[in-house]
Scaffold this motif. Structure first.
Motif, PDB file in Angstrom:
ATOM      1  N   PHE A  87       0.817  -1.206  -0.035  1.00 21.88           N
ATOM      2  CA  PHE A  87       0.120   0.016   0.006  1.00 21.88           C
ATOM      3  C   PHE A  87       0.949   1.172  -0.165  1.00 21.88           C
ATOM      4  O   PHE A  87       0.532   2.289  -0.796  1.00 21.88           O
ATOM      5  CB  PHE A  87      -0.850  -0.233   1.160  1.00 21.88           C
ATOM      6  N   SER A  88       1.941   1.219   0.815  1.00 20.22           N
ATOM      7  CA  SER A  88       2.917   2.452   0.618  1.00 20.22           C
ATOM      8  C   SER A  88       3.533   2.704  -0.693  1.00 20.22           C
ATOM      9  O   SER A  88       3.475   3.612  -1.139  1.00 20.22           O
ATOM     10  CB  SER A  88       3.982   2.054   1.702  1.00 20.22           C
ATOM     11  N   LYS A  89       4.015   1.517  -1.415  1.00 18.65           N
ATOM     12  CA  LYS A  89       4.425   1.718  -2.719  1.00 18.65           C
ATOM     13  C   LYS A  89       3.146   2.356  -3.741  1.00 18.65           C
ATOM     14  O   LYS A  89       3.503   3.082  -4.637  1.00 18.65           O
ATOM     15  CB  LYS A  89       4.563   0.122  -3.253  1.00 18.65           C
ATOM     16  N   ARG A  90       2.065   1.868  -3.590  1.00 17.74           N
ATOM     17  CA  ARG A  90       0.762   2.493  -4.385  1.00 17.74           C
ATOM     18  C   ARG A  90       0.560   3.749  -3.877  1.00 17.74           C
ATOM     19  O   ARG A  90       0.811   4.717  -4.783  1.00 17.74           O
ATOM     20  CB  ARG A  90      -0.325   1.625  -4.141  1.00 17.74           C
ATOM     21  N   ILE A  91       0.730   4.351  -2.875  1.00 19.77           N
ATOM     22  CA  ILE A  91       0.708   5.711  -2.392  1.00 19.77           C
ATOM     23  C   ILE A  91       1.697   6.489  -2.952  1.00 19.77           C
ATOM     24  O   ILE A  91       1.362   7.700  -3.707  1.00 19.77           O
ATOM     25  CB  ILE A  91       0.530   5.928  -0.958  1.00 19.77           C
ATOM     26  N   ARG A  92       3.052   6.275  -2.992  1.00 14.51           N
ATOM     27  CA  ARG A  92       4.129   6.802  -3.551  1.00 14.51           C
ATOM     28  C   ARG A  92       4.141   6.776  -5.204  1.00 14.51           C
ATOM     29  O   ARG A  92       4.167   7.722  -5.847  1.00 14.51           O
ATOM     30  CB  ARG A  92       5.332   6.258  -3.135  1.00 14.51           C
ATOM     31  N   SER A  93       3.132   5.830  -5.752  1.00  8.98           N
ATOM     32  CA  SER A  93       3.405   5.689  -7.093  1.00  8.98           C
ATOM     33  C   SER A  93       2.308   6.396  -7.654  1.00  8.98           C
ATOM     34  O   SER A  93       2.402   7.591  -8.721  1.00  8.98           O
ATOM     35  CB  SER A  93       3.112   4.444  -7.380  1.00  8.98           C
ATOM     36  N   GLU A  94       0.985   6.890  -6.707  1.00  6.83           N
ATOM     37  CA  GLU A  94       0.037   7.796  -7.028  1.00  6.83           C
ATOM     38  C   GLU A  94       0.504   9.133  -6.993  1.00  6.83           C
ATOM     39  O   GLU A  94       0.292   9.998  -7.994  1.00  6.83           O
ATOM     40  CB  GLU A  94      -1.045   7.345  -5.998  1.00  6.83           C
ATOM     41  N   LEU A  95       1.259   9.481  -5.992  1.00 12.76           N
ATOM     42  CA  LEU A  95       1.927  10.766  -5.908  1.00 12.76           C
ATOM     43  C   LEU A  95       2.594  11.412  -7.068  1.00 12.76           C
ATOM     44  O   LEU A  95       2.803  12.334  -7.314  1.00 12.76           O
ATOM     45  CB  LEU A  95       2.733  11.048  -4.813  1.00 12.76           C
ATOM     46  N   LEU A  96       3.573  10.418  -7.742  1.00 11.10           N
ATOM     47  CA  LEU A  96       4.300  10.723  -8.932  1.00 11.10           C
ATOM     48  C   LEU A  96       3.517  10.096 -10.316  1.00 11.10           C
ATOM     49  O   LEU A  96       4.358  10.177 -11.292  1.00 11.10           O
ATOM     50  CB  LEU A  96       5.700  10.155  -8.867  1.00 11.10           C
ATOM     51  N   ARG A  97       2.426   9.895 -10.265  1.00 17.40           N
ATOM     52  CA  ARG A  97       1.902   9.374 -11.355  1.00 17.40           C
ATOM     53  C   ARG A  97       1.668  10.265 -12.456  1.00 17.40           C
ATOM     54  O   ARG A  97       1.460  11.527 -12.266  1.00 17.40           O
ATOM     55  CB  ARG A  97       0.425   8.989 -10.801  1.00 17.40           C
ATOM     56  N   GLU A  98       1.704   9.895 -13.887  1.00 16.73           N
ATOM     57  CA  GLU A  98       1.552  10.848 -15.071  1.00 16.73           C
ATOM     58  C   GLU A  98       0.127  11.040 -15.067  1.00 16.73           C
ATOM     59  O   GLU A  98      -0.517  10.140 -14.733  1.00 16.73           O
ATOM     60  CB  GLU A  98       1.935   9.965 -16.155  1.00 16.73           C
ATOM     61  N   ARG A  99       0.006  12.221 -15.487  1.00 15.99           N
ATOM     62  CA  ARG A  99      -1.413  12.792 -15.630  1.00 15.99           C
ATOM     63  C   ARG A  99      -1.407  13.573 -16.861  1.00 15.99           C
ATOM     64  O   ARG A  99      -0.670  14.109 -17.323  1.00 15.99           O
ATOM     65  CB  ARG A  99      -1.779  13.752 -14.392  1.00 15.99           C
ATOM     66  N   GLY A 100      -2.892  13.676 -17.124  1.00 20.11           N
ATOM     67  CA  GLY A 100      -3.100  14.668 -18.325  1.00 20.11           C
ATOM     68  C   GLY A 100      -2.738  14.032 -19.696  1.00 20.11           C
ATOM     69  O   GLY A 100      -2.720  14.571 -20.551  1.00 20.11           O
ATOM     70  N   THR A 101      -2.568  12.782 -19.688  1.00 18.04           N
ATOM     71  CA  THR A 101      -2.445  12.068 -21.146  1.00 18.04           C
ATOM     72  C   THR A 101      -3.102  10.937 -21.274  1.00 18.04           C
ATOM     73  O   THR A 101      -3.741  10.496 -20.309  1.00 18.04           O
ATOM     74  CB  THR A 101      -0.931  11.804 -21.173  1.00 18.04           C
ATOM     75  N   ARG A 102      -3.111  10.378 -22.754  1.00 12.75           N
ATOM     76  CA  ARG A 102      -3.707   9.155 -22.934  1.00 12.75           C
ATOM     77  C   ARG A 102      -3.117   7.961 -22.055  1.00 12.75           C
ATOM     78  O   ARG A 102      -3.847   7.323 -21.682  1.00 12.75           O
ATOM     79  CB  ARG A 102      -3.806   8.816 -24.452  1.00 12.75           C
ATOM     80  N   GLN A 103      -1.690   8.186 -22.123  1.00  4.98           N
ATOM     81  CA  GLN A 103      -1.077   6.886 -21.359  1.00  4.98           C
ATOM     82  C   GLN A 103      -1.373   6.765 -19.993  1.00  4.98           C
ATOM     83  O   GLN A 103      -1.310   5.776 -19.344  1.00  4.98           O
ATOM     84  CB  GLN A 103       0.355   6.917 -21.828  1.00  4.98           C
ATOM     85  N   ALA A 104      -1.682   8.050 -19.395  1.00 11.90           N
ATOM     86  CA  ALA A 104      -2.060   8.072 -18.130  1.00 11.90           C
ATOM     87  C   ALA A 104      -3.396   7.277 -17.482  1.00 11.90           C
ATOM     88  O   ALA A 104      -3.373   6.586 -16.663  1.00 11.90           O
ATOM     89  CB  ALA A 104      -2.302   9.616 -17.617  1.00 11.90           C
ATOM     90  N   ILE A 105      -4.311   7.380 -18.599  1.00 11.84           N
ATOM     91  CA  ILE A 105      -5.527   6.505 -18.437  1.00 11.84           C
ATOM     92  C   ILE A 105      -5.289   5.201 -18.641  1.00 11.84           C
ATOM     93  O   ILE A 105      -5.672   4.335 -17.884  1.00 11.84           O
ATOM     94  CB  ILE A 105      -6.470   7.128 -19.370  1.00 11.84           C
ATOM     95  N   ILE A 106      -4.431   4.794 -19.699  1.00  9.54           N
ATOM     96  CA  ILE A 106      -4.030   3.310 -19.686  1.00  9.54           C
ATOM     97  C   ILE A 106      -3.416   2.704 -18.534  1.00  9.54           C
ATOM     98  O   ILE A 106      -3.653   1.610 -18.238  1.00  9.54           O
ATOM     99  CB  ILE A 106      -3.272   3.199 -20.920  1.00  9.54           C
ATOM    100  N   SER A 107      -2.509   3.502 -18.134  1.00  8.21           N
ATOM    101  CA  SER A 107      -1.654   2.817 -16.883  1.00  8.21           C
ATOM    102  C   SER A 107      -2.454   2.836 -15.663  1.00  8.21           C
ATOM    103  O   SER A 107      -2.132   1.783 -15.064  1.00  8.21           O
ATOM    104  CB  SER A 107      -0.426   3.963 -16.641  1.00  8.21           C
TER     105      SER A 107
END
Length: 220
Positions: A87-107
């Motif tokens: 869960f900690s890994k998921r939180i940190r991944s969400e903080l640095l997640r790519e946003r505002g792109t088509r690939q962001a939705i896919i990921s």
């Protein structure tokens, strides 16, 4: 003996006593020092625990859930029985997640469901195909495009597989015996591990899409 435990603190306290004030063997003094060392060891353990909760990478238990709520509200919740490390890994991944792109939705959908979604943008030639284009054309690739749907996309999200509950058979089954499925129990869907709600999937897409755009999501 480790730093901060009862024995360590007892030795430290005993070393602070003035030389010659007490006999080498004193049960009463030992009892007082052990009691003090026990309390101080508990305080040190609490301090070490509190210190860990100040960083996402080391936070544990309910503090990790509070961290997720502070950053993401109800949009990021711990799945059933997910351990702290995951869960900690998921939180940190969400903080640095790519946003505002088509690939962001896919990921983000790929991470949630384990399946790659289908994304179709009516104004994107790579999705619609084009007459006379290389390897693209009627009945060859894509779907019908339209200039009447600006800033819109259509997404098909495929749910991941969920595991059933062991030793509970289907309705009407009468198996019985040691280590064989039982019957006669009613089970709600929220007890199925790994099940994602519709709201979680919609919220994940809304969190990474470009503002001012419309993304239509179909759950499959």
């Amino acid at each position: 003996m480790t730093s901060g435990d009862q024995n360590d603190i007892y030795v430290r306290l005993h070393a602070l006593l003035p030389a010659g004030w007490f006999a080498n063997t004193s049960p009463l003094l030992t009892g007082v020092l052990v009691a003090a060392a026990h309390t101080l060891a508990w305080c040190h353990e609490l301090y070490r625990y509190a210190q860990k909760q100040t960083r996402i990478s080391t936070a544990t238990d309910g503090w990790l859930d509070m961290t997720a709520y502070d950053f993401f509200g109800d949009t990021l919740q711990r799945p059933l029985e997910m351990p702290d490390d995951a869960f900690s890994k998921r939180i940190r991944s969400e903080l640095l997640r790519e946003r505002g792109t088509r690939q962001a939705i896919i990921s983000v959908l790929n991470e949630l469901t384990g399946n790659t979604p289908t994304v179709f943008e009516p104004q994107r030639p790579e999705d619609t195909g084009s007459y006379g284009g290389p390897a693209l054309g009627y009945r060859m690739a894509g779907g019908y495009g339209s200039l009447l749907t600006p800033y819109q996309a259509f997404v098909v999200a495929r749910r991941g597989k969920i595991s059933g509950l062991p030793y509970i058979t289907g309705y009407g089954s009468n198996s019985s015996g040691y280590s064989t499925p039982s019957y006669g129990q009613y089970v709600s869907l929220d007890k199925l591990r790994g099940e994602l709600s519709d709201a979680q999937i919609y919220a994940a897409v809304a969190a990474v899409k470009v503002e001012g755009t419309t993304v239509w999501v179909r759950l499959h």
